[in-house]
Design a protein around this motif. Structure first.
Motif, PDB file in Angstrom:
ATOM      1  N   GLY A  92       0.387  -1.027   0.188  1.00  0.00           N
ATOM      2  CA  GLY A  92      -0.006  -0.024  -0.179  1.00  0.00           C
ATOM      3  C   GLY A  92       1.019   0.860   0.121  1.00  0.00           C
ATOM      4  O   GLY A  92       2.133   1.571   0.510  1.00  0.00           O
ATOM      5  N   PHE A 132      -7.081  11.375   2.128  1.00  0.00           N
ATOM      6  CA  PHE A 132      -6.143  10.638   2.229  1.00  0.00           C
ATOM      7  C   PHE A 132      -5.617  11.489   1.171  1.00  0.00           C
ATOM      8  O   PHE A 132      -5.533  12.312   0.371  1.00  0.00           O
ATOM      9  N   VAL A 149     -12.059   8.633   2.264  1.00  0.00           N
ATOM     10  CA  VAL A 149     -11.732   7.345   2.156  1.00  0.00           C
ATOM     11  C   VAL A 149     -12.482   7.236   3.543  1.00  0.00           C
ATOM     12  O   VAL A 149     -12.525   7.866   4.736  1.00  0.00           O
ATOM     13  N   VAL A 173      -3.356   2.596   1.781  1.00  0.00           N
ATOM     14  CA  VAL A 173      -4.101   2.682   0.387  1.00  0.00           C
ATOM     15  C   VAL A 173      -3.796   2.252  -0.744  1.00  0.00           C
ATOM     16  O   VAL A 173      -2.593   1.454  -0.869  1.00  0.00           O
ATOM     17  N   GLU A 174      -4.766   1.093  -1.390  1.00  0.00           N
ATOM     18  CA  GLU A 174      -4.354   0.421  -2.435  1.00  0.00           C
ATOM     19  C   GLU A 174      -3.577   1.140  -3.386  1.00  0.00           C
ATOM     20  O   GLU A 174      -2.970   0.676  -4.197  1.00  0.00           O
ATOM     21  N   ALA A 210      -9.078   3.664  -4.202  1.00  0.00           N
ATOM     22  CA  ALA A 210      -9.180   3.105  -3.324  1.00  0.00           C
ATOM     23  C   ALA A 210     -10.629   4.116  -2.138  1.00  0.00           C
ATOM     24  O   ALA A 210     -10.759   5.092  -2.525  1.00  0.00           O
ATOM     25  N   THR A 228     -11.611   2.547   1.089  1.00  0.00           N
ATOM     26  CA  THR A 228     -10.726   1.885   2.169  1.00  0.00           C
ATOM     27  C   THR A 228      -9.676   2.439   2.436  1.00  0.00           C
ATOM     28  O   THR A 228      -8.847   1.871   1.916  1.00  0.00           O
ATOM     29  N   ALA A 229      -9.059   3.109   3.560  1.00  0.00           N
ATOM     30  CA  ALA A 229      -7.260   3.169   4.422  1.00  0.00           C
ATOM     31  C   ALA A 229      -7.608   1.408   5.516  1.00  0.00           C
ATOM     32  O   ALA A 229      -8.225   2.222   6.013  1.00  0.00           O
TER      33      ALA A 229
END
Length: 157
Positions: free
Chosen positions: A41, A72, A84, A102-103, A107, A109-110
């Motif tokens: 990530g 983010f 996020v 994060v991806e 993303a 979701t973090a």
């Protein structure tokens, strides 16, 4: 646990094997996913915009605390996400920023930067899967005993 003793040996071993397989796979896979997210990530911080009280509903996994979201920003300024959700529930209301990963830029979701806390669930899942494999050996033995103890059919004279 006492109620499991009421079952015959073969169904008891099969049911314990299925439960062990499900629990072990869940823990191992979730630990591996969080580990993968931590290793690959993009590191940064989430500037907390709002937090809702998580009061133990199905969505909150029965944990009281705070579910937060915000913007983010990567440490190297390569990724910027306007909104996020932070994975997990905070016990206390967090400060203005939270370290997270994060991806990628898309993303939703973090992951909280937990510095390797994913290793314990993953290791526990692997241990449960090892015990489940040992139970499979017992199931195979019980099935073999069941096959050999079947009385031969009556042959007419």
């Amino acid at each position: 646990m006492f109620l499991l003793r009421l079952l015959p040996p073969l169904p008891r071993e099969i049911s314990l094997g299925v439960v062990g397989l499900c629990a072990g796979l869940f823990l191992a896979v979730m630990g591996a996913l969080h580990g993968y997210g931590e290793v690959t990530g993009v590191a940064g911080t989430v500037r907390i915009a709002n937090c809702d009280h998580a009061h133990g509903g199905w969505r909150d996994l029965w944990t009281d605390g705070w579910a937060c979201q915000g913007a983010f920003e990567a440490d190297d300024h390569s990724v910027s996400i306007r909104s996020v959700a932070v994975d997990g529930v905070f016990d206390d209301l967090p400060d203005a920023t939270v370290a997270a990963r994060v991806e990628g830029p898309s993303a939703h979701t973090a992951l909280q930067d937990t510095s390797g806390s994913w290793k314990w669930p993953a290791l526990t899942g692997v241990v449960i899967l090892a015990f489940t494999a040992w139970r499979v050996r017992t199931i195979r033995r019980l099935l073999a005993e069941r096959r050999t103890s079947v009385p031969p059919s009556a042959v007419p004279a």
